[in-house]
Design an enzyme around this catalytic site. Structure first.
Site, short mmCIF file in Angstrom:
data_model
loop_
_atom_site.label_atom_id
_atom_site.label_comp_id
_atom_site.label_asym_id
_atom_site.label_seq_id
_atom_site.Cartn_x
_atom_site.Cartn_y
_atom_site.Cartn_z
N ALA A 1 0.84 -1.21 0.00
CA ALA A 1 0.00 0.00 0.00
C ALA A 1 0.87 1.25 0.00
O ALA A 1 0.59 2.21 -0.73
CB ALA A 1 -0.92 -0.01 1.22
N ARG B 1 5.48 -12.33 -2.71
CA ARG B 1 5.32 -10.97 -2.16
C ARG B 1 6.61 -10.16 -2.32
O ARG B 1 6.56 -8.97 -2.64
CB ARG B 1 4.93 -11.08 -0.68
CG ARG B 1 4.70 -9.72 -0.01
CD ARG B 1 4.27 -9.88 1.45
NE ARG B 1 4.06 -8.59 2.07
CZ ARG B 1 5.02 -7.87 2.61
NH1 ARG B 1 6.26 -8.30 2.63
NH2 ARG B 1 4.72 -6.68 3.15
N TYR C 1 0.50 -22.92 -5.44
CA TYR C 1 0.76 -22.56 -6.84
C TYR C 1 2.24 -22.22 -6.96
O TYR C 1 2.93 -22.04 -5.95
CB TYR C 1 -0.11 -21.37 -7.28
CG TYR C 1 -0.16 -20.21 -6.30
CD1 TYR C 1 0.85 -19.25 -6.25
CD2 TYR C 1 -1.22 -20.08 -5.39
CE1 TYR C 1 0.80 -18.20 -5.35
CE2 TYR C 1 -1.27 -19.03 -4.48
CZ TYR C 1 -0.25 -18.09 -4.47
OH TYR C 1 -0.29 -17.06 -3.57
N ASP D 1 -4.02 -2.52 4.51
CA ASP D 1 -4.47 -3.30 5.66
C ASP D 1 -4.78 -2.43 6.87
O ASP D 1 -5.58 -2.82 7.73
CB ASP D 1 -3.39 -4.33 6.06
CG ASP D 1 -3.48 -5.59 5.21
OD1 ASP D 1 -4.26 -5.61 4.24
OD2 ASP D 1 -2.76 -6.56 5.53
#
Ligand SMILES: Cc1cc2nc3c(=O)[nH]c(=O)nc-3n(C[C@H](O)[C@H](O)[C@H](O)COP(=O)(O)OP(=O)(O)OC[C@H]3O[C@@H](n4cnc5c(N)ncnc54)[C@H](O)[C@@H]3O)c2cc1C
Length: 392
Positions: A11, A104, A212, A289
């Site tokens: 963010a 990430r 994945y 978040d």
């Protein structure tokens, strides 16, 4: 304007890039000494990819992503496939951008690399924001005692945001009663018979597992969410293979082999925030978040953080308008959508973890409802919200 951002997560970095594109100068303060390669896989639906394209970050990240062509939903005990959702070309045509998965750390690196090429952005590591004084010119204070005057503070400091309390919002994380175990393994550890190009979702009583490939296809990302109350604050609590296997007795052999592969596991405590409506006070505003943490069961945490950045920048524009009105516009555009993500993620936990007859009924529904119909129920997520500020 000069804008200070607390937190160089997804963010914070995305907000820095979006706001600098409107001519603002931005300082990003991050408590960690350096941008660390922590965290595991993140799913990037077309709504997330679209923002990354608009921010000019996508070209930096694309090669590190993997392109799953379907989601396979399976019963974790029988091993039987229950449903299959297409993520291929027709999905991309429908939503205008592709579905990708990434580590990430690769997303953080791509955002940080892009930000470092923008002269108006300064990233200060090892700098924790400990307080702020609102006023005509707001002042942010750092742990080392420095004070920085700024026109706007963007609190991008995550689910346990300290700045949220500093601006008078006392919202605390709600523990979900689940522990999320995560691990990375070489891609070659995928058991024979499992599809390397799929995102898998395995459903078990009181648990589910998602996996994945990430890192350009070199590694497997595995996350097991297990109904197991805990209250640990960090993202990196040490766990073990035994913890995960013990929670999934009777798992199908392919799943058991998969969960046995990683040498080490880390865990975090499942938590989210009850939706709340007011995200700003004076010249301070929450993003990501800090404003609307959700459980990861719609895989939309990173996407909502990216959408916030785009919307905040669109609402503020070049800063010539009324800032308070711009912040109210931002939260009123973002709040309903993020609240729905929080609520539907919680609902998914209940559905994924069903037991007994309820689980049997769910499995029947999954087997007989076409994948395209199931995908249609997710279309509101992947289509860009019309008033988010996206150029397309
Ligand atoms: C270390 C880490 C690992 C994660 N791993 C996963 C994962 O494996 N899977 C998953 O689904 N989600 C993970 N997440 C969460 C996921 O990144 C977020 O849900 C989502 O991307 C929204 O990001 P955000 O930028 O709002 O918050 P976050 O990603 O939490 O970023 C907040 C940032 O603010 C910094 N910060 C906090 N307080 C201060 C302060 N006072 N001053 C300065 N800086 C501060 C933090 O160090 C962090 O870099 C992880 C988050 C972190 C921080």
């Amino acid at each position: 304007m000069h804008i200070s951002i607390a937190g160089a997560g997804i963010a914070g970095l995305a907000s820095a890039i979006a706001l600098s594109q409107n001519g603002h100068s931005v300082s990003v303060f991050e408590q960690a000494a350096r941008l660390e390669a922590i965290g595991a896989g993140l799913q990037l639906g077309p709504n997330a990819v679209r923002v990354l394209e608009n921010l000019g970050v996508w070209s930096e990240l694309e090669a590190q992503c993997c392109a799953p062509d379907r989601i396979r939903i399976c019963d974790a005990i029988s091993g039987r496939q229950l449903s299959e959702l297409d993520l291929g070309d027709s999905f991309t045509r429908k939503f205008g951008s592709p579905y990708r998965v990434a580590h990430r750390a690769d997303l953080i690196n791509a955002l940080a690399q892009s930000a470092s090429r923008i002269a108006d952005i300064t990233i200060v590591n090892d700098c924790r924001i400990t307080g702020l004084e609102p006023g005509a010119s707001t002042c942010v204070k750092t742990l080392s005692g420095e004070a920085h005057e700024t026109d706007l503070v963007v609190a991008a400091d995550g689910i346990r945001s300290q700045l949220r309390a500093h601006i008078g919002l006392e919202n605390q994380p709600r523990l979900s009663g689940e522990t999320l175990y995560r691990a990375l393994a070489p891609a070659s550890d995928l058991p024979a018979g499992l599809d390397p190009d799929a995102v898998y979702l395995w459903l078990a009583p009181g648990a589910h597992v998602v996996h994945y490939r990430v890192s350009g296809g070199r590694r497997l990302n595995i996350v097991a969410s297990i109904e197991q109350p805990a209250d640990q604050t960090g993202w990196n609590n040490i766990a073990s293979r035994g913890d995960v296997l013990a929670a999934l007795p009777g798992a199908a052999s392919a799943l058991r082999d998969l969960l046995s592969a990683p040498a080490s596991w880390l865990a975090w405590t499942g938590a989210d925030l009850d939706p709340f409506t007011s995200w700003s006070r004076d010249n301070c505003v929450l993003v990501g978040d800090a404003a609307h943490a959700s459980l990861p069961y719609l895989a939309q945490g990173a996407a909502m953080a990216l959408e916030d950045a785009e919307c905040l920048a669109a609402c503020i524009g070049d800063g010539s308008g009324d800032l308070t009105a711009a912040l109210v516009r931002y939260e009123s555009r973002r709040q309903p959508r993020t609240a729905r993500i929080i609520e539907e993620s919680r609902r998914n936990a209940g559905i994924y973890h069903m037991r007994g007859p309820k689980a049997q009924a769910r499995n029947l529904a999954l087997r007989f409802m076409p994948g395209s119909m199931q995908m249609q129920r997710l279309a509101w997520i992947y289509a860009s919200p019309p008033d988010n500020g996206s150029p397309r």
